[in-house]
Design a protein around this motif. Structure first.
Motif, PDB file in Angstrom:
ATOM      1  N   THR A   9       0.868  -1.137   0.103  1.00  0.00           N
ATOM      2  CA  THR A   9       0.025  -0.044   0.047  1.00  0.00           C
ATOM      3  C   THR A   9       0.999   1.253   0.087  1.00  0.00           C
ATOM      4  N   PHE A  10       0.275   2.254   0.215  1.00  0.00           N
ATOM      5  CA  PHE A  10       0.828   3.632   0.059  1.00  0.00           C
ATOM      6  C   PHE A  10       1.789   3.628   1.366  1.00  0.00           C
ATOM      7  N   GLY A  11       3.219   4.011   1.270  1.00  0.00           N
ATOM      8  CA  GLY A  11       4.115   4.315   2.459  1.00  0.00           C
ATOM      9  C   GLY A  11       4.972   3.086   2.436  1.00  0.00           C
ATOM     10  N   SER A  12       4.480   1.888   1.892  1.00  0.00           N
ATOM     11  CA  SER A  12       5.335   0.538   2.135  1.00  0.00           C
ATOM     12  C   SER A  12       6.702   0.486   1.360  1.00  0.00           C
ATOM     13  N   GLY A  13       6.807   1.523   0.704  1.00  0.00           N
ATOM     14  CA  GLY A  13       8.287   1.453   0.189  1.00  0.00           C
ATOM     15  C   GLY A  13       8.324   0.840  -1.206  1.00  0.00           C
ATOM     16  N   LYS A  14       7.270   0.662  -2.042  1.00  0.00           N
ATOM     17  CA  LYS A  14       7.451  -0.277  -3.300  1.00  0.00           C
ATOM     18  C   LYS A  14       8.435   0.391  -4.416  1.00  0.00           C
ATOM     19  N   THR A  15       8.215   1.308  -4.705  1.00  0.00           N
ATOM     20  CA  THR A  15       9.072   2.099  -5.828  1.00  0.00           C
ATOM     21  C   THR A  15      10.614   2.124  -5.182  1.00  0.00           C
ATOM     22  N   ALA A  16      10.662   2.719  -4.030  1.00  0.00           N
ATOM     23  CA  ALA A  16      12.325   2.967  -3.566  1.00  0.00           C
ATOM     24  C   ALA A  16      12.929   1.607  -3.437  1.00  0.00           C
TER      25      ALA A  16
END
Length: 172
Positions: A9-16
């Protein structure tokens, strides 16, 4: 070709995390779902004015499938890394299940709710209202689906440690 879904979800760090994984994995291609919003445009009034959450927009999912097929058919990469929140049935059916014939790894990044909310409030260029609107539904969907996915609690981990854990699972 192996598909690596980096979900959460949002803030989980997927993109980074996906960016670090892509740097650590030789011959990988990072396909950022968020970037497709600049390339693909709505194809109907509903797409234009429907739900705000990108993963609920049919034309974006169609664009992602088109990009995935192009990369897979090209055959130049060993790994296709996709950071995306697979938090609805359409994503589940059209993406995860449709590409089940290709070896894939599904990671769901999690964190304590207060940490997720803290992260979304400190990220630059984050639509906080959008994140807060969909956060509880996203968490509930991920908790009730994808029993075969590997879940990684990122609450007390830095990006590099999360990426290392993912790479370790994939390459051993």
């Amino acid at each position: 070709m192996k598909i690596i879904w980096i979900d959460g979800t949002f803030g989980s760090g997927k993109t980074a995390v996906a960016n670090v994984v892509a740097k650590k994995m030789r011959n990988s291609y990072l396909l950022e779902f968020d970037a497709l919003q600049m390339k693909y445009k709505p194809t109907s009034i509903f797409d234009l004015f429907g739900e705000r959450y990108p993963e609920s927009k049919k034309y974006l999912i169609d664009g992602l499938i088109k990009e995935m097929l192009k990369i897979i058919q090209e055959g130049s990469y060993d790994y296709l890394i996709i950071p995306i929140a697979l938090i609805n049935d359409d994503c589940n059916e059209r993406l995860v299940n449709s590409f089940a014939n290709i070896e894939n790894y599904h990671f769901i990044l999690t964190a304590a709710n207060e940490i997720l909310y803290q992260r979304i409030h400190t990220q630059e260029k984050r639509d906080v209202d959008l994140a807060e609107t969909y956060m509880s539904n996203a968490i509930m969907y991920l908790n009730n689906h994808y029993s075969d996915a590997l879940r990684i609690d990122t609450s007390d981990m830095n990006i590099d440690n999360v990426a290392e854990e993912i790479v370790k699972v994939i390459v051993g």
